[in-house]
Motif scaffolding. Structure first.
Motif, PDB file in Angstrom:
ATOM      1  N   ASN A  76      47.948  27.060  41.649  1.00  0.00           N
ATOM      2  CA  ASN A  76      47.545  27.368  40.276  1.00  0.00           C
ATOM      3  C   ASN A  76      47.817  26.200  39.331  1.00  0.00           C
ATOM      4  OD1 ASN A  76      46.491  29.544  38.513  1.00  0.00           O
ATOM      5  ND2 ASN A  76      48.445  29.291  37.453  1.00  0.00           N
ATOM      6  N   SER A  93      53.381  29.048  35.890  1.00  0.00           N
ATOM      7  CA  SER A  93      53.211  28.737  37.316  1.00  0.00           C
ATOM      8  C   SER A  93      54.495  28.334  38.015  1.00  0.00           C
ATOM      9  CB  SER A  93      52.179  27.613  37.479  1.00  0.00           C
ATOM     10  OG  SER A  93      50.944  27.956  36.885  1.00  0.00           O
ATOM     11  N   VAL A 133      40.981  28.160  33.714  1.00  0.00           N
ATOM     12  CA  VAL A 133      42.354  28.289  34.209  1.00  0.00           C
ATOM     13  C   VAL A 133      43.204  29.361  33.521  1.00  0.00           C
ATOM     14  CG1 VAL A 133      42.606  26.017  35.240  1.00  0.00           C
ATOM     15  CG2 VAL A 133      42.983  26.261  32.806  1.00  0.00           C
ATOM     16  N   ASN A 163      42.664  32.532  35.411  1.00  0.00           N
ATOM     17  CA  ASN A 163      43.348  32.415  36.696  1.00  0.00           C
ATOM     18  C   ASN A 163      44.849  32.619  36.558  1.00  0.00           C
ATOM     19  OD1 ASN A 163      41.000  31.887  38.068  1.00  0.00           O
ATOM     20  ND2 ASN A 163      41.341  29.689  38.257  1.00  0.00           N
ATOM     21  N   THR A 164      45.408  32.109  35.452  1.00  0.00           N
ATOM     22  CA  THR A 164      46.853  32.228  35.243  1.00  0.00           C
ATOM     23  C   THR A 164      47.256  33.683  35.045  1.00  0.00           C
ATOM     24  OG1 THR A 164      46.944  30.001  34.298  1.00  0.00           O
ATOM     25  CG2 THR A 164      48.775  31.464  33.787  1.00  0.00           C
ATOM     26  N   TYR A 215      47.174  35.167  38.343  1.00  0.00           N
ATOM     27  CA  TYR A 215      48.382  34.726  39.054  1.00  0.00           C
ATOM     28  C   TYR A 215      49.529  35.716  38.816  1.00  0.00           C
ATOM     29  CZ  TYR A 215      52.573  31.859  39.914  1.00  0.00           C
ATOM     30  OH  TYR A 215      53.793  31.391  40.336  1.00  0.00           O
ATOM     31  N   MET A 262      38.516  30.930  43.315  1.00  0.00           N
ATOM     32  CA  MET A 262      39.296  30.550  42.137  1.00  0.00           C
ATOM     33  C   MET A 262      39.047  29.079  41.797  1.00  0.00           C
ATOM     34  SD  MET A 262      43.035  32.400  42.561  1.00  0.00           S
ATOM     35  CE  MET A 262      43.625  31.864  40.958  1.00  0.00           C
TER      36      MET A 262
END
Length: 490
Positions: A71, A122, A252, A255-256, A259, A335
């Motif tokens: 990530n 992350s 992103v 995506n975070t 995550y 991703m």
């Protein structure tokens, strides 16, 4: 640990120093240099983890495994590319008096602080700190959504803050329930919310509390990720933010948030003996389906791309829910592929918006003639993001479908295929209308800026190359991250 502290300090220092530099030329070049240094440190850290072992430090509060390394690699890559694109984009806005010199410098301050907050998410081990990090991403990125300070931008930022705050409150409750689920195992130990401890003890956690906790986290962080039906903030925010920020938000930030969901999913799926998969499949498929009517009747270019982000976050979630070696491989590859293709699309759309002074699809035509570099790249990016071969998104979507059929999820996979076909038809219809046709009279055939044009080629190379060939080292990275999602320790 030294690499981790460097990774967190560099974007903060870059933003603060760029904010104080009065000369715009020096400011923009300095922030690119800072972003490049962040990229080098981030990739070095990721390689260290992926070729060695997870990093733990700060009394267990910091932890980077293959999933975290993956990530943060996406964050530094998209962050650097967006910093390069920002030079041309913001230079044009300053030249056209759309912003002042003070706003110009503030942009780079908030841009780099935004990257720092996502990197912090992350690398933390404690789920409470992970929640704090995701909350900080909301607060900082809201300032960027409202950057132009117009009525529509302020409204979008307000909606983003309200829905983000509600979502993050749900996520906090979920994390509290996770803590309660482990009281019988950890007591009141200060490390009871550390992900490493929870994942190691996941078979002994209280399943009733874990079930409730996962639902709350899925809804809470799912709001931030843009999963339907909690996605309503996303089209407004992504359409009103500056285009490089839209690329970071879509590429992103979503995506975070995923995550954060996946960290809890790893624990919940073990405790619940695989029953957490169904929740991801449900939310993933619903997120894909809900975008279809909005894309088919869309009038705003950036809103269309924003709804496409809802679709692709749904695809990633669906792939993880399908699971198995093939499903997880496809989801993680997606991703990466979506981050690259969507960044390319938002960069191209930014050039188009600045050239045509409009985001309305019916006011944009002849892009291929007016923007000789951006036009063909925008057409390639549109085919790529809709899953057309031979581009990268096709490979990951096909892999997820293959995983679905092999896993016996026939109905789910067929539904996924039909929805993707309808979205392809809608987006390509509007793309062709904009790319071809007669351009407006007396519009000069010239690119907006060399920096914003050059930045297109970074994600373009990935979109094309990864559609033809996935390098073996990258396949190995995906397999390591898949092991983490399946409860391994890589």
């Amino acid at each position: 640990m030294g690499w981790i502290w460097m990774l967190l300090v560099i974007p903060v220092a870059t933003g603060l120093i760029a904010w104080r530099i009065k000369n715009s030329n020096i400011c923009e070049k300095f922030q690119v240099a800072g972003a490049f240094l962040m990229l080098l440190v981030g990739i070095t850290l990721a390689v260290h983890v992926l070729t060695g072992s997870p990093i733990t430090g700060a009394n267990g509060l910091v932890y980077v495994d293959a999933l975290g390394a993956f990530n943060l690699s996406l964050i530094v890559l998209v962050g650097f590319t967006s910093s390069v694109y920002s030079v041309g984009y913001m230079r044009h806005e300053l030249r056209k008096d759309a912003i002042t010199g003070r706003h110009f410098r503030q942009y780079y301050l908030w841009f780099h602080l935004f990257l720092a907050t996502m990197l912090a998410v992350s690398v933390v081990n404690n789920l409470g700190l992970l929640w704090v990090g995701i909350e900080l991403t909301t607060l900082v990125s809201a300032l960027l959504v409202a950057f132009y300070r117009k009525g529509t931008a302020l409204e979008a930022a307000w909606k983003y803050l309200i829905m983000g705050s509600v979502g993050i409150a749900f996520a906090l409750l979920g994390i509290i329930f996770i803590y309660i689920s482990g009281i019988g195992v950890f007591g009141e130990h200060p490390g009871a919310l550390n992900w490493t401890a929870l994942s190691a003890a996941s078979e002994r956690l209280n399943p009733q509390w874990i079930m409730i906790a996962f639902i709350f986290v899925l809804v809470g962080f799912g709001t931030k990720a843009g999963l339907a039906p909690m996605h309503f903030w996303l089209p407004d925010a992504h359409s009103q933010a500056p285009s490089p920020i839209s690329a970071v938000l879509s590429g992103v930030l979503l995506n975070t948030a995923l995550y954060g969901i996946f960290r809890v999913f790893i624990i919940a799926n073990t405790t619940l003996q695989g029953k957490a998969d169904d929740f991801l499949i449900l939310f993933g498929l619903f997120s894909i389906g809900i975008t279809v009517p909005f894309i088919l009747v869309q009038h705003d270019l950036k809103r269309m791309l924003a709804y496409s982000s809802v679709e692709h976050i749904g695809i990633i979630t669906l792939g993880v829910g399908i699971g198995g070696a093939i499903g997880l491989y496809g989801a993680l590859l997606h991703m990466f592929n979506h981050s690259m293709a969507k960044s390319l699309l938002f960069f191209s759309a930014g050039n188009i918006n600045q050239k045509y002074h409009s985001k309305r699809i019916d006011r944009i035509s002849g892009v291929l003639n007016v923007l000789p570099v951006t036009g063909p790249i925008f057409l390639i990016a549109a085919f790529a993001i809709t899953g057309a071969p031979p581009f990268n998104v096709f490979i990951s979507e096909f892999t997820i479908m293959l995983g679905g059929f092999q896993g016996g999820r026939i109905g789910v996979t067929v539904s996924f295929l039909l929805l993707v076909v309808m979205i392809f038809a809608g987006m390509i219809y509007y793309t062709i209308k904009m790319v071809f046709g007669e351009p407006p009279a007396k519009m000069e055939k010239k690119e907006i800026n060399g920096w914003s044009t050059a930045a297109l080629f970074i994600p373009l190379v990935v979109v094309v190359v990864f559609g033809l060939y996935v390098p073996p080292f990258f396949t190995d990275v995906i397999h390591q991250v898949s092991q983490v999602l399946q409860g391994g320790n890589r």
